[in-house]
Design a protein around this motif. Structure first.
Motif: not given
Length: 253
Positions: A37-63
């Motif tokens: 997913k990270s190599l084909t979608y994000d264009g980089m190697l990233f093994l966390g849940p997402s390179a572009n967002n993190v979980r947020s109690d307020t917004y659901g998720w956020i950058s």
């Protein structure tokens, strides 16, 4: 007579070995899915849940806040993608106080442009153009991938409104109506598979528009997301789905 201790130990060993092998298989599949997913979608190697967002109690998720990473993509170019201290692509909010003009952009992934390096995405180019005409312009790019109108409004309320902006631009996307309604999101192929806020009966409520809900940590696993895609329900009727989209449109309006 009691159980044979050796037989008990062998049984326990088989159970533990089985759990170890299953755990190892699940771990290997999860890492493989994240790598793909990270190599084909994000264009980089990233093994966390997402390179572009993190979980947020307020917004659901956020950058992610204060994140910077190097990208190289044959389509989107190469360079650095950065997020400020609040998780938005652009300068720190502290610079808004000295600006002659304040502009807020609201949108989702197409405006966030997480695949495009700094300097080449819409917000950056618009900021450069406005500065040539108006001088010191502060442009706040409130955009996160997968957001619907409710989440965009929440970002406006929390970050843009306090700045008394001179201009607000809402970057519309055609999947916003589905993102705005729980049932429409539940029945939409490619749902974000995350807990998100919805505007219902004059208030914000939080719902999970997917089938498997084992908890926030497990729900972040690619295996669980794919399982939820496989289990995605179909709308009971075309009429019901259209009604859900109409509710989504009403939220956007």
């Amino acid at each position: 007579m009691g159980a044979d201790p050796r037989a008990v130990r062998r049984r326990l060993f088989r159970i533990l070995l089985g759990l170890f092998l299953v755990g190892g298989f699940v771990f290997t599949v999860e890492i493989g899915l994240r790598t793909y997913k990270s190599l084909t979608y994000d264009g980089m190697l990233f093994l966390g849940p997402s390179a572009n967002n993190v979980r947020s109690d307020t917004y659901g998720w956020i950058s992610p806040s204060d994140r910077a990473y190097q990208k190289s993509d044959s389509c989107y170019g190469q360079g650095v993608v950065t997020y400020n201290e609040n998780g938005f692509r652009g300068p720190p909010l502290s610079e808004a106080g000295d600006a002659a003009k304040v502009v807020c952009l609201l949108g989702d992934s197409t405006l966030q442009s997480y695949q495009i390096p700094d300097g080449n995405h819409l917000g950056s180019m618009l900021r450069t153009s406005l500065k040539k005409r108006f001088g010191n312009v502060f442009l706040l790019q409130l955009a996160v991938g997968g957001y619907g109108t409710t989440q965009e409004w929440m970002l406006y309320r929390d970050y843009c409104a306090p700045l008394n902006p001179d201009l607000i631009v809402h970057h519309w996307a055609d999947n916003d109506p589905a993102n705005n309604d729980f049932e429409a999101e539940l029945y939409s192929h490619g749902s974000n598979m995350r807990r998100r806020p919805f505007w219902e009966n004059g208030q914000i409520v939080y719902r999970k528009p997917f089938t498997l809900k084992p908890g926030a940590w497990l729900e972040s696993l690619m295996i669980v997301k794919i399982a939820n895609l496989a289990l995605e329900a179909s709308p009971p009727s075309e009429t019901a789905y259209r009604a859900a989209l109409e509710r989504g449109w009403s939220v956007a309006g």
